[in-house]
Design an enzyme around this catalytic site. Structure first.
Site, PDB file in Angstrom:
ATOM      1  CG  ASP A  14      -2.192   1.095   1.148  1.00 26.03           C
ATOM      2  OD1 ASP A  14      -2.305   1.524   0.017  1.00 26.03           O
ATOM      3  OD2 ASP A  14      -2.741   1.307   2.391  1.00 26.03           O
ATOM      4  CG  ASN A  62      -7.371  -2.107  -6.162  1.00 28.99           C
ATOM      5  OD1 ASN A  62      -6.629  -2.771  -6.104  1.00 28.99           O
ATOM      6  ND2 ASN A  62      -7.687  -1.376  -5.331  1.00 28.99           N
TER       7      ASN A  62
END
Ligand code: FPP
Length: 234
Positions: A14, A62
């Site tokens: 991340d 996503n």
């Protein structure tokens, strides 16, 4: 490295977006830098004897990002696989993908198959790249496969155990992660390895993924080694 190192490390990579923002450059360049970090890290992990590494490259959630960013991530995946095949002919690392690959563009699916084919003879670390992966989606797909097997008389309802579910997950051929690393400070699992993480140890660092390096990996492994894993027992 000694025998107490984790056999399987899973990573939530991340912070690419924040890394790019800090530099006033487009997010896609953050993802590109993230891919370079991944390349350096897998070589090192293979060298120190890690057997399995799973990395979260694109989640089922996503798709809800802007079309521009989804396209950039898919193009990065295309490029990553082509470059990887070209540059890693002598590498030991064996690569495969987990997640619902069937939803990706046909050309990407073909590239993935090519990568898995050229990888199949390798004997080093197993790198599992999670693409269109979500833990809930994986469990759902597993349950559907089990149901189908029951309908076809291959499994009986009474024989279903936890092991049956594990055996139908994308990760059926490898052990659960011993250590899950998350960069960029967030304290959540984000739908990653929900079933498999039952007894995983966690390591969270504030470092953004493109800045994560060998020393950080070693620090995570050292911390892991100092933990006492009881798996719910005493
Ligand atoms: C999370 O950062 C990262 C992703 C959604 C993509 C991860 C992809 C890579 C590390 C590139 C390597 C991938 C391939 C092609 C194998 P974020 O965008 O959520 O960052 P932010 O939270 O700072 O915005």
């Amino acid at each position: 490295m000694d025998k107490n190192i984790p056999e399987h490390i899973a990573i939530i990579m991340d912070g690419n977006g924040r890394w790019a923002k800090k530099r006033f450059i487009p997010r896609k360049l953050g993802h590109r830098a993230g891919a370079q970090t991944l390349n350096k890290l897998i070589k090192y992990a293979d060298e120190i004897g890690i057997k399995h590494m799973t990395v979260y490259a694109f989640s089922t959630e996503n798709w809800s990002r802007s079309k521009e960013e989804v396209d950039a991530l898919m193009n990065l995946l295309r490029e990553y696989i082509s470059d990887y095949i070209r540059d890693n002919k002598d590498s030991n690392i064996k690569v495969d993908m987990i997640g619902d690959i069937s939803a990706l563009d046909d050309d990407i699916q073909e590239k993935i198959k090519e990568l898995e084919d050229v990888s199949s003879i390798k004997k080093g670390m197993n790198l599992h790249i999670a693409v269109n992966y979500g833990g809930r989606d994986e469990i759902l797909r597993s349950l559907k496969k089990i149901y189908k097997n029951i309908e076809e008389g291959k499994i009986s309802f009474n024989d279903i155990t936890e092991k049956t579910i594990s055996n139908f997950l994308d990760t059926r051929n490898f052990p659960d992660p011993d250590l899950i690393i998350r960069t960029s400070g967030e304290l959540r699992l984000s739908n990653f390895m929900l079933w498999q993480a039952a007894y995983s140890e966690f390591y969270v660092t504030d470092k953004l993924w493109p800045d994560f390096n060998k020393d950080d990996l070693l620090d995570a492994i050292e911390q892991y080694k100092s933990r006492s894993r009881r798996f719910g027992g005493r």
